[in-house]
Design a protein around this motif. Structure first.
Motif, mmCIF file in Angstrom:
data_model
loop_
_atom_site.group_PDB
_atom_site.id
_atom_site.type_symbol
_atom_site.label_atom_id
_atom_site.label_comp_id
_atom_site.label_asym_id
_atom_site.label_seq_id
_atom_site.Cartn_x
_atom_site.Cartn_y
_atom_site.Cartn_z
ATOM 1 N N GLU A 38 0.837 -1.201 0.000
ATOM 2 C CA GLU A 38 0.000 0.000 0.000
ATOM 3 C C GLU A 38 0.870 1.247 0.000
ATOM 4 O O GLU A 38 1.863 1.329 0.714
ATOM 5 N N ASP A 39 0.499 2.212 -0.831
ATOM 6 C CA ASP A 39 1.256 3.454 -0.942
ATOM 7 C C ASP A 39 0.859 4.390 0.194
ATOM 8 O O ASP A 39 -0.297 4.823 0.265
ATOM 9 N N GLU A 47 -0.668 7.882 -0.986
ATOM 10 C CA GLU A 47 -1.834 8.000 -1.857
ATOM 11 C C GLU A 47 -2.757 9.079 -1.301
ATOM 12 O O GLU A 47 -3.178 9.003 -0.139
ATOM 13 N N THR A 63 -0.158 9.746 7.248
ATOM 14 C CA THR A 63 -0.275 9.674 5.796
ATOM 15 C C THR A 63 -1.156 10.838 5.338
ATOM 16 O O THR A 63 -1.867 11.447 6.147
ATOM 17 N N LYS A 97 10.740 7.735 -3.677
ATOM 18 C CA LYS A 97 10.953 6.502 -2.909
ATOM 19 C C LYS A 97 11.705 6.787 -1.621
ATOM 20 O O LYS A 97 11.477 6.124 -0.599
ATOM 21 N N LYS A 133 9.203 8.153 0.884
ATOM 22 C CA LYS A 133 8.391 7.056 1.420
ATOM 23 C C LYS A 133 9.197 6.225 2.416
ATOM 24 O O LYS A 133 8.672 5.805 3.457
#
Length: 352
Positions: free
Chosen positions: A19-20, A23, A73, A161, A164
């Motif tokens: 899962e990102d 998002e 998030t 990346k 994240k």
């Protein structure tokens, strides 16, 4: 007492595999379009959207407030209306992309902070969004503060990346602070899976491994962190502590010296050492360290506030006033009132 050095990017449950975390919420596009409708230039769109993130709900904004309890998030930021710089920036980047703006992540190289949290020393860094303005290659820097700047010379680009991976390393630190060691280990490993070249991730993995009693694994992780980023002093401090605890004193001293050499040019680390010395009533050391911080970064108001406290501890009221005046000069407008009140108090103190 053992000190652990944890890098943290200015900070829920872990996400499902694959899962990102970044998002954006589905509502963000409609919000971004509504706020920027009728704004012809990229600059006006960016500044209007950024202000809307902070404006109260009764004015049509999101009313987001700073909260470093944990790294949210974008969906959590939207839900809670709270964020640290990483969560806020991730939501802002999503909003910009949803209306077709060209945007990337960046790290200001001169914005960081060292602070002690219990037996942990945290090195907190910062992240911003950088938007292409479309005019002669200019870039607009959207900070957590409601402002837009055009000076991006000291901002290093951050690949998505890596951002994240930093999210997961943040969560590892926060979960470890909550004594959720297995979840912290999972987050730290996920950080490395996302970006195997991230020294911060390896360093935090080592901290979690040591907390679980796996010293050999921790040592290997700290060494890997240094191999990936030889300019990061945090793994040096962690290796020093680990080796000293094992009686490997000569090796520990070598890493201490290496860490100090790396960090001597870090103004925020010098300010941290000044605070430490001030708390231990080592006035000369505190004065020396804060002077070095100011030489390295002369426009940081908090440095002058520390310098003023050192002067007050030594009974030098006039010098304290001079330092506070400089702090006020370089402070953001909304912070100047704080220094005004301190100056008022000091100016009413009669010297002996």
């Amino acid at each position: 007492m053992r000190l652990r050095v944890l890098p943290l990017l200015f900070g829920a449950v872990l996400l499902a595999a694959g899962e990102d975390p970044f998002e954006p919420p589905p509502e963000v596009q409609a919000f971004a379009r509504q706020q920027t409708n009728g704004r012809p230039s990229i600059s006006s769109k960016v500044s209007t959207l950024l202000r809307a993130f902070f404006s109260p709900a009764e004015e049509g904004g999101l009313g987001i407030v700073y909260d470093n309890a944990y790294t949210r998030t974008p969906k959590e930021v939207w839900r809670d209306r709270k964020a640290n710089c990483l969560g806020l920036t991730a939501l802002f980047v999503g909003a910009c992309k949803s209306i077709g703006l060209e945007v990337r992540y960046g790290e200001p190289l001169r914005i960081s902070r060292w602070r002690r949290v219990g037996t942990t020393v945290r090195f907190e860094r910062h992240v911003v969004a950088v938007v292409q303005s479309g005019t002669l290659g200019q870039e607009l820097v959207a900070d957590f503060l409601p402002e837009v700047r055009r000076d991006s010379l000291l901002i290093a680009p951050l690949e998505p990346k890596r951002v994240k991976a930093l999210y997961f390393s943040n969560r590892a630190v926060e979960l470890l602070a909550e004594e959720k060691q297995e979840e912290a280990l999972h987050a730290a490993r996920h950080s490395i899976e996302v970006d195997p070249a991230l020294g911060v991730g390896w360093n935090i993995l080592g901290v979690v491994q040591r907390a679980q009693g796996h010293d050999a694994d921790a040592e290997a992780s700290f060494r890997k962190a240094l191999w990936e980023d030889p300019k990061d002093g945090a793994p040096c401090g962690n290796l020093e502590n680990l080796l000293r605890a094992q009686g490997r004193t000569e090796e520990a001293i070598a890493y201490r010296e290496r860490g100090l050499e790396i960090r001597k040019r870090d103004p925020f680390f010098n300010a941290f050492l000044a605070e430490e010395a001030l708390g231990e009533q080592q006035w000369d050391e505190a004065g020396r360290r804060i002077k070095q911080a100011i030489r390295l970064l002369p426009y940081e108001p908090e440095f002058y506030w520390i310098q003023a406290r050192v002067a007050l501890a030594q009974g030098r009221t006039k010098d304290a006033i001079k330092s506070l005046e400089k702090a006020r000069k370089w402070a953001q407008p909304e912070a100047q009132a704080r220094y005004d009140s301190k100056l008022s108090l000091l100016r009413n103190i009669k010297p002996e």
